[in-house]
Design a protein around this motif. Structure first.
Motif, PDB file in Angstrom:
ATOM      1  N   SER A 110      58.035 -42.367  15.520  1.00 15.73           N
ATOM      2  CA  SER A 110      59.486 -42.400  15.720  1.00 15.73           C
ATOM      3  C   SER A 110      59.889 -43.393  16.802  1.00 15.73           C
ATOM      4  O   SER A 110      60.870 -44.129  16.657  1.00 15.73           O
ATOM      5  N   GLN A 114      62.239 -46.482  15.928  1.00 14.83           N
ATOM      6  CA  GLN A 114      63.527 -46.621  16.629  1.00 14.83           C
ATOM      7  C   GLN A 114      63.778 -48.079  17.013  1.00 14.83           C
ATOM      8  O   GLN A 114      64.890 -48.589  16.887  1.00 14.83           O
ATOM      9  N   ARG A 118      66.569 -50.645  15.526  1.00 18.80           N
ATOM     10  CA  ARG A 118      67.465 -51.339  16.450  1.00 18.80           C
ATOM     11  C   ARG A 118      67.529 -52.829  16.102  1.00 18.80           C
ATOM     12  O   ARG A 118      68.608 -53.422  16.021  1.00 18.80           O
ATOM     13  N   HIS A 126      65.887 -38.962  13.373  1.00 17.76           N
ATOM     14  CA  HIS A 126      64.609 -38.290  13.609  1.00 17.76           C
ATOM     15  C   HIS A 126      64.801 -36.780  13.451  1.00 17.76           C
ATOM     16  O   HIS A 126      65.662 -36.190  14.103  1.00 17.76           O
ATOM     17  N   LEU A 134      63.487 -40.211  22.854  1.00 18.52           N
ATOM     18  CA  LEU A 134      64.267 -40.714  21.724  1.00 18.52           C
ATOM     19  C   LEU A 134      65.763 -40.630  21.995  1.00 18.52           C
ATOM     20  O   LEU A 134      66.548 -41.392  21.423  1.00 18.52           O
ATOM     21  N   CYS A 139      66.637 -44.412  23.934  1.00 19.11           N
ATOM     22  CA  CYS A 139      67.763 -44.137  23.045  1.00 19.11           C
ATOM     23  C   CYS A 139      68.288 -45.418  22.400  1.00 19.11           C
ATOM     24  O   CYS A 139      68.095 -46.516  22.909  1.00 19.11           O
ATOM     25  N   SER A 140      68.935 -45.246  21.256  1.00 20.16           N
ATOM     26  CA  SER A 140      69.462 -46.378  20.499  1.00 20.16           C
ATOM     27  C   SER A 140      70.847 -46.032  19.980  1.00 20.16           C
ATOM     28  O   SER A 140      71.097 -44.876  19.608  1.00 20.16           O
ATOM     29  N   GLY A 143      70.387 -44.458  16.572  1.00 22.20           N
ATOM     30  CA  GLY A 143      69.391 -43.408  16.423  1.00 22.20           C
ATOM     31  C   GLY A 143      69.945 -42.040  16.779  1.00 22.20           C
ATOM     32  O   GLY A 143      70.850 -41.913  17.607  1.00 22.20           O
TER      33      GLY A 143
END
Length: 405
Positions: A110, A114, A118, A126, A134, A139-140, A143
């Motif tokens: 994951s 991610q 991106r 996820h 995550l 972080c995204s 996402g």
């Protein structure tokens, strides 16, 4: 006459322009939803084919089309390998034209996907992956984390057990990203609550012999042996712990992540009284039972795991959000996903935060005694509901750069 004809043509063109966005706002001739998960390794029973079936049911319930175009499901196997997962994700986004990847069920994969998402400006949701980064430092904007995470599971379980006097711990930990993160989170929270970690040992994924690890845990004298692993590894560890008489000797086993499939594999004789957190149980209410019945029909009688139920939820909310946004553009769809609550049997009214964390309640479940079991899958009792706000990491503590200070 010519003027009237021109006016009629102009009106017709305007009318076409008004309905055109329903056709023009998708980047391809169809919307492609991808399920990337473990189809062939340790997590195939709790995700695998069942995650694909859950996504299929969500697409059927939505109506099989969105914005006038068909919805296609693309399924792929990452084989529980980070390099394979990242490579397959690139192919799904690039060659296959997939708009969103859902599930994954492997924390290290994951984290890699991610970054692929991106770069491709595509969405990744996820479900079965649990690494708290995550929705933290990794972080995204595209996402989201849908089910549980290491912080949430550690926070809920440690508070429940330390509060009952179980203040010394030893960890038997799976040697990969999820296991490492879970042990780190538990160690921190147990310490904050006044407890102490006496030691730990790591094991490779898909271990068949836990004897040396369990003997070390037994010799530590810790009140709780925390199993920071999952699926078949957890089942094997619990079965072998029974052979060594660990629980009979007064030590408690804590399954830090657990599934209905694992409960069935262990059986109520070995598992009775075992407590753990879950996001879904098939017999919790009528809506949960209805989904389970449909899932069973597709899966030859198997019940859905919390991951498979979560994949249904994530897929359905994604499709609703594409419709609401009027486009498959990742930024617009994610904005729509955050604007409306998730409403289904899995998550009632849950909101998606700016850092990508779905504020989903969990449930404290306990395995039934053999005398209480009334059927092959009648294995759990829901003890109580744990509100998301009480167990999920506060948004300002995760280090997500998307969150304004």
């Amino acid at each position: 006459m010519r003027k009237r004809a021109w006016l009629r043509a102009a009106v017709a063109v305007v009318g076409l322009c008004q309905i055109a966005p329903a056709w023009a706002q998708l980047s391809g001739d169809k919307l492609k939803v991808g399920v990337l998960t473990d189809q062939s390794s340790i997590y195939s029973d709790i995700a695998g084919k069942g995650s694909a079936v859950a996504a299929k049911l969500a697409i059927e319930d939505f109506g099989k089309t969105v914005l006038g175009r068909p919805i296609e499901l693309v399924v792929a196997d990452h084989q529980a390998k980070v390099d394979v997962g990242a490579s397959v994700a690139r192919e799904m986004f690039g060659r296959d034209g997939v708009d969103a990847i859902i599930d994954i069920t492997h924390s290290a994969v994951s984290l890699a996907v991610q970054e692929v998402a991106r770069d491709a400006n595509r969405i990744v949701l996820h479900v079965g992956s649990a690494h708290a980064d995550l929705y933290g430092s990794a972080c995204s904007p595209n996402g989201a984390l849908w089910l549980y995470d290491t912080y949430t599971l550690a926070n809920g379980m440690s508070r429940a057990l330390v509060g009952e006097g179980a203040d010394t711990w030893f960890f038997v930990t799976a040697d990969y990203a999820f296991g490492h993160s879970m042990q780190a989170q538990m160690t921190r929270i147990v310490g904050e609550l006044g407890g102490k970690v006496l030691g730990s040992v790591r094991h490779p994924i898909s271990s068949s012999d836990f004897s040396s690890y369990l003997l070390q845990a037994q010799a530590s004298g810790a009140k709780v042996i925390g199993l920071a692993n999952a699926a078949g590894d957890t089942a094997n560890a619990i079965k072998q712990a029974g052979e060594f008489g660990i629980t009979q000797g007064g030590q408690k086993l804590a399954a830090l992540i657990f599934y209905i499939q694992t409960a069935k594999a262990i059986g109520p004789e070995r598992g009775q009284g075992l407590q753990f957190l879950t996001g879904y149980y098939w017999d919790r209410d009528a809506a949960s039972r209805n989904f389970a019945k449909r899932f069973q029909a597709e899966m030859g009688g198997a019940m859905p795991s919390q991951i498979q139920a979560g994949t249904y939820s994530a897929t359905l909310h994604y499709l609703r959000s594409v419709a609401a946004a009027g486009t498959d553009d990742a930024g617009a769809v994610m904005k729509a996903m955050r604007a409306s609550p998730v409403n289904d049997f899995f998550a009632e009214g849950a909101m998606l935060r700016a850092d990508g964390r779905l504020m989903k309640d969990l449930f404290l479940a306990e395995m039934k005694k053999p005398s209480e079991v009334k059927g092959p899958w009648d294995l759990l009792t829901i003890v109580r509901r744990l509100p998301a706000a009480e167990i999920i990491r506060p948004i300002d503590q995760g280090g997500c750069k998307l969150v304004q200070k």
